[in-house]
Design an enzyme around this catalytic site. Structure first.
Site, PDB file in Angstrom:
ATOM      1  N   HIS A  17       0.844  -1.201   0.000  1.00 13.15           N
ATOM      2  CA  HIS A  17       0.000   0.000   0.000  1.00 13.15           C
ATOM      3  C   HIS A  17       0.877   1.248   0.000  1.00 13.15           C
ATOM      4  CE1 HIS A  17      -4.039   1.895   1.264  1.00 13.15           C
ATOM      5  NE2 HIS A  17      -3.194   2.898   1.066  1.00 13.15           N
ATOM      6  N   HIS A  19       1.190   4.926  -2.443  1.00 16.59           N
ATOM      7  CA  HIS A  19       0.681   5.720  -3.574  1.00 16.59           C
ATOM      8  C   HIS A  19       1.855   6.361  -4.305  1.00 16.59           C
ATOM      9  CE1 HIS A  19      -3.592   5.680  -2.148  1.00 16.59           C
ATOM     10  NE2 HIS A  19      -2.978   5.419  -1.005  1.00 16.59           N
ATOM     11  N   ASP A 138      -6.319   3.022  -9.214  1.00 14.41           N
ATOM     12  CA  ASP A 138      -7.440   3.247  -8.295  1.00 14.41           C
ATOM     13  C   ASP A 138      -8.336   4.405  -8.719  1.00 14.41           C
ATOM     14  OD1 ASP A 138      -6.005   5.523  -7.380  1.00 14.41           O
ATOM     15  OD2 ASP A 138      -6.581   5.155  -5.299  1.00 14.41           O
ATOM     16  N   HIS A 197      -9.661   1.054  -0.513  1.00 16.32           N
ATOM     17  CA  HIS A 197      -9.490   1.628   0.827  1.00 16.32           C
ATOM     18  C   HIS A 197     -10.842   1.537   1.534  1.00 16.32           C
ATOM     19  CE1 HIS A 197      -6.033   3.664  -0.981  1.00 16.32           C
ATOM     20  NE2 HIS A 197      -5.713   4.249   0.159  1.00 16.32           N
ATOM     21  N   GLU A 200     -10.561   3.667   6.964  1.00 18.48           N
ATOM     22  CA  GLU A 200      -9.438   4.535   7.367  1.00 18.48           C
ATOM     23  C   GLU A 200      -9.984   5.736   8.131  1.00 18.48           C
ATOM     24  OE1 GLU A 200      -7.504   6.454   4.032  1.00 18.48           O
ATOM     25  OE2 GLU A 200      -5.787   7.106   5.229  1.00 18.48           O
ATOM     26  N   ASP A 278       1.849   3.932   2.861  1.00 20.10           N
ATOM     27  CA  ASP A 278       0.854   4.832   2.274  1.00 20.10           C
ATOM     28  C   ASP A 278       1.500   5.943   1.418  1.00 20.10           C
ATOM     29  OD1 ASP A 278      -1.806   5.265   1.791  1.00 20.10           O
ATOM     30  OD2 ASP A 278      -2.266   6.174   3.728  1.00 20.10           O
TER      31      ASP A 278
END
Ligand code: HPA
Ligand code: ZN
Length: 336
Positions: A17, A19, A138, A197, A200, A278
């Protein structure tokens, strides 16, 4: 364990995970900001550090989008991918599934070919560095079903080498997961894995929706699962892995302290926890730092750390042979 750093480094690691835009190193962001003075991103190092102090999750997303807006062509994308690969190699991370949001880049005016060429070139360099990269495309959830439709169409039309999964990011508040069901259905039918996701910044009902409506094979974050024992049981029984990003949750102020982070409860419940970063430079973290923080706070021994690394290998979309190689290497480290 006195100092687990050497052991953490020696573990062959997998990151599930991260980005792409959020992996831009501080030097890269400064260079981009100097090239794009109108972007609102500081050109001074100390100011950039302040710019990366987030009031809350919506504020974080605004900063993230400002960085994203500075990317214009294949050179920028390649710079990000190779920068990330170098950093992963430094930490002995062998494989990463990197989230890219094509809809946003195209909306910002980047031609599709520039994006795809930059990704492919960066991925080739990563391979040379000993890091294999895969892509997750995504949907930016805040842009609604239109973004879902376009992201799916782009993924299926282009299907670049290394594309393994389909995701959903952006804010969760006011962005119901179920509106994206048709796009996830089609992505899964086409052989892409579902990795939205959920949980969160909102409660367990979002995670239920990700599992039931989007067929989530892994959940991005999923930290609010601890608020619903039935959900936690479901995740454990079905072995649905969670992509936990502890420092991210601290820096966006979703969680008050590492001691209070739900990862402790998730581990105790027997959930398949994987550790991830992340948006590492934005959150001032690394994958090794995440392993270290969880080990020291929750008292993991080498076997516990090895279990986390193995969880990530098994939860990855690497083929069986590549998984077996990494698992065997992890096993050697714990039996020495
Ligand atoms: N959640 C949602 N969207 C994101 C994130 C995240 O943690 N990071 C970058 N875009
Ligand atoms: Zn994320």
């Amino acid at each position: 364990m006195s100092d687990p750093r050497a052991f953490i480094h020696a573990l062959p690691k997998v990151e599930l995970h991260v980005h792409l835009v959020g992996s831009a190193g501080v030097d890269t962001v400064l260079a981009l900001a100097r090239r794009h003075p109108g972007s609102g991103v500081p050109t001074d190092r100390a100011e950039l550090a302040r710019f990366f102090e987030f009031r809350d999750f919506p504020h974080f997303l605004k900063v993230y989008w400002a960085v994203q807006s500075m990317l214009v062509d294949r050179h920028d994308i390649r710079t990000l991918v190779t920068g990330l690969a170098r950093e992963l190699a430094r930490q002995n991370v062998r494989y990463a599934e990197v989230t890219v949001t094509p809809y946003n880049h195209l909306l910002d005016g980047m031609p599709a070919d520039e994006l795809l060429t930059g990704l492919a070139e960066g991925r080739a360099t990563a391979t040379d560095l000993g890091v294999s990269l895969a892509w997750c495309f995504d949907i930016p959830g805040e842009k609604g079903p239109e973004a879902g439709r376009e992201t799916l169409a782009f993924a299926l039309r282009e299907r670049p080498e290394g594309l393994v999964s389909f995701g959903l990011g952006g804010p969760e508040v006011g962005v119901p997961r179920a509106q994206f069901t048709p796009y996830f259905d089609q992505a899964r039918e086409a052989g892409l894995h579902s990795v939205p996701h959920a949980g969160e910044t909102t409660g367990p009902e979002t995670i239920w929706s990700a599992v039931r409506d989007l067929g989530a094979e892994r959940v991005g974050h999923g930290t609010s699962a601890t608020e619903d024992p039935a959900l936690l049981t479901h995740l454990v029984e079905h072995g649905i892995p969670l992509e936990v990003c502890p420092t991210s949750n601290l820096r966006t102020r979703q969680v008050e302290s590492i001691e209070k982070h739900p990862v402790g409860l998730l581990l105790a419940a027997g959930a398949v926890v994987t550790l991830n970063t992340d948006d590492p430079p934005m959150f001032g973290t690394t994958l090794e730092a995440e392993y270290l923080a969880v080990a020291t706070t929750f008292g993991l021994d080498p076997a516990g750390l090895a279990r986390l690394a193995s969880n990530a290998v098994r939860a990855s979309f690497l083929d069986a042979a590549a998984q077996a190689t990494l698992l065997a290497e992890i096993a050697t480290l714990t039996t020495e």
